[in-house]
Design a protein around this motif. Sequence first.
Motif, PDB file in Angstrom:
ATOM      1  N   TYR A 110       0.836  -1.239   0.027  1.00 34.75           N
ATOM      2  CA  TYR A 110       0.032  -0.138  -0.023  1.00 34.75           C
ATOM      3  C   TYR A 110       0.884   1.043   0.061  1.00 34.75           C
ATOM      4  CZ  TYR A 110      -3.781  -3.040   1.175  1.00 34.75           C
ATOM      5  OH  TYR A 110      -4.827  -4.024   1.071  1.00 34.75           O
ATOM      6  N   LEU A 111       1.831   1.276   0.732  1.00 32.45           N
ATOM      7  CA  LEU A 111       2.839   2.604   0.845  1.00 32.45           C
ATOM      8  C   LEU A 111       3.773   2.351  -0.561  1.00 32.45           C
ATOM      9  CD1 LEU A 111       5.223   2.120   4.063  1.00 32.45           C
ATOM     10  CD2 LEU A 111       3.175   3.653   3.834  1.00 32.45           C
ATOM     11  N   VAL A 112       3.921   1.512  -1.221  1.00 29.79           N
ATOM     12  CA  VAL A 112       4.594   1.641  -2.285  1.00 29.79           C
ATOM     13  C   VAL A 112       3.937   2.101  -3.686  1.00 29.79           C
ATOM     14  CG1 VAL A 112       5.810   0.206  -4.100  1.00 29.79           C
ATOM     15  CG2 VAL A 112       6.312   0.034  -1.498  1.00 29.79           C
ATOM     16  N   GLY A 125      -3.812  -1.371  -8.152  1.00 29.07           N
ATOM     17  CA  GLY A 125      -2.691  -1.834  -7.501  1.00 29.07           C
ATOM     18  C   GLY A 125      -3.155  -2.133  -6.057  1.00 29.07           C
ATOM     19  N   ALA A 126      -4.338  -1.237  -5.306  1.00 26.65           N
ATOM     20  CA  ALA A 126      -4.639  -1.353  -4.189  1.00 26.65           C
ATOM     21  C   ALA A 126      -5.373  -2.834  -4.028  1.00 26.65           C
ATOM     22  CB  ALA A 126      -5.546  -0.583  -3.694  1.00 26.65           C
ATOM     23  N   VAL A 165      -9.634  -0.116  -0.805  1.00 27.42           N
ATOM     24  CA  VAL A 165      -9.964   0.650  -2.078  1.00 27.42           C
ATOM     25  C   VAL A 165     -10.444   1.909  -1.262  1.00 27.42           C
ATOM     26  CG1 VAL A 165     -11.834   1.025  -3.826  1.00 27.42           C
ATOM     27  CG2 VAL A 165     -10.517  -0.812  -3.773  1.00 27.42           C
ATOM     28  N   GLY A 166     -11.187   1.959  -0.046  1.00 24.05           N
ATOM     29  CA  GLY A 166     -11.682   3.163   0.489  1.00 24.05           C
ATOM     30  C   GLY A 166     -10.457   4.018   1.008  1.00 24.05           C
ATOM     31  N   MET A 167      -9.383   3.078   1.634  1.00 26.80           N
ATOM     32  CA  MET A 167      -8.021   3.956   2.039  1.00 26.80           C
ATOM     33  C   MET A 167      -7.611   4.689   1.081  1.00 26.80           C
ATOM     34  SD  MET A 167      -8.119   3.976   5.351  1.00 26.80           S
ATOM     35  CE  MET A 167      -6.334   4.516   5.690  1.00 26.80           C
ATOM     36  N   ALA A 173      -7.393  11.213  -2.499  1.00 22.85           N
ATOM     37  CA  ALA A 173      -8.072  12.731  -2.479  1.00 22.85           C
ATOM     38  C   ALA A 173      -7.476  13.547  -1.709  1.00 22.85           C
ATOM     39  CB  ALA A 173      -9.640  12.450  -1.965  1.00 22.85           C
ATOM     40  N   THR A 174      -6.896  12.949  -0.480  1.00 16.96           N
ATOM     41  CA  THR A 174      -6.257  13.932   0.376  1.00 16.96           C
ATOM     42  C   THR A 174      -4.872  14.578  -0.321  1.00 16.96           C
ATOM     43  OG1 THR A 174      -6.850  12.350   1.848  1.00 16.96           O
ATOM     44  CG2 THR A 174      -5.550  14.381   2.814  1.00 16.96           C
TER      45      THR A 174
END
Length: 427
Positions: A110-112, A125-126, A165-167, A173-174
């Motif tokens: 997730y970080l990558v 990717g997520a 997907v939510g995260m 968005a952020t």
Amino acid sequence: MTDRGAMRGLDQWRQRLDRWVLLVPYACLAGSVALSLVADAFRLLPAKPFLWGLALSVVAAAWLAWFVTLHPQWEHRRGLMAVFFLGHLLLIFLLIWVNPLYGFYGWTGYLVLVYALPGRWRLVGAGAVACSGAISQIGGFDTLTALNGRIAFAMVLALNLVIAVGMTHLTTATHEQSNRRAAMIDELAEANERLEAALQENAGLHAQLLNQAREAGVLDERQRMAGEIHDVLAQGLTGIVTQLEAADAARSRPNDLCRHLDTAKRLARDSLAEARRSVQALRPQNLDAAALPDAIDEVVRGWSRLNDVTAELITTGTPRPLLPEIETTLLRTAQEALANVARHAGATRVALTLSYMEDLVSLDVRDDGTGFDPEAPLAADYPGGYGLNAMRERVIRIAGRLDVESEPGAGTAISARVPAIAQGAAA
Ligand SMILES: Nc1ncnc2c1ncn2[C@@H]1O[C@H](COP(=O)(O)OP(=O)(O)OP(=O)(O)O)[C@@H](O)[C@H]1O
Ligand SMILES: [Mg+2]
């Protein structure tokens, strides 16, 4: 600190944080190796040989080091980053295949992906990372062989997908919002800088204008003083010299001698008084004591007596008090015109006309003397030649005009026309 400086500081801080975040995968990898070592030592879970995991971990660490730690400048090369992410994902799947405990390393996907993938690709990717996570959470690939295992995988994957997907959506968005904010702050800082530059330029122009106004004031005052020196002192001294020369020539005639000396004394006294008034920027003494027509008449009579030339003033229209500057200008014009007649014209008769019209006042001085060519330039070494120019400047300064009509042998006519602004009207 300026806005731009603050932004730059924030950017540097964010970059430093990103660099630290990118060290997290190494830590997770080391943790996973340690966990699988313990699990292998105590045979806690069914898994492939520990060394396979160790070898793959070394490859994963080298992969990370090559694409991220050693080449941070590749961050914006989309193709390379896609290759990097796919390799990273493949290694995660392989490690989980060796030992599901490597799922602890798997979540670093997730970080990558935030680092390596752009926009919507992050969601894809997520999904893939969530898949690897779900496999590790159900106990590895072996569990998938049984139906129960596949059902459990489907449920865990669904949950992982929702969260991932939510995260990712939220993070993207952020991220975009903070990018937009950064761009906005950048634009604001730029606008501020432009405003500051414009203000500085304005201040410079203002100072320049002040300077020009000051210089114009100094020049104006210098011209006024030069005019006064010419009209008051030079004319006075010319008259005194003429009288003293006449006195010198009349040594054998005591009466004439005394008369010339008395006139010279009176001229000297008058000139001194006028000079004092000029220094104080006061109007001529004649005007203080009398109205303009009377003041000019007095000058004309005195001049006529002194030079023994017939001269008279005719006033037309209704005389009325005018602004002091206007009356002073007309009086000085009369004085200089008469002085010129005395010095250059050899005239026998001079006629002055002062006309009061509705909006204008004019003063005409005509003599029947030698005349001259007003267009002809004066000799370069001629010591005078200031009077007519000073007269014109005075008249122009109060929005009037001066005309000189003359030709050799036909006398001279000087005409000044100025606005008839009544005294007190300026207020
Ligand atoms: N009424 C006049 N009749 C003949 N010539 C004149 C008359 N008025 C002026 N001039 C000519 O115009 C020239 C310029 O006059 P202006 O008053 O400017 O200078 P100036 O009288 O020679 O010297 P100053 O600077 O002392 O007044 C004079 O030198 C003279 O030749
Ligand atoms: Mg003159």
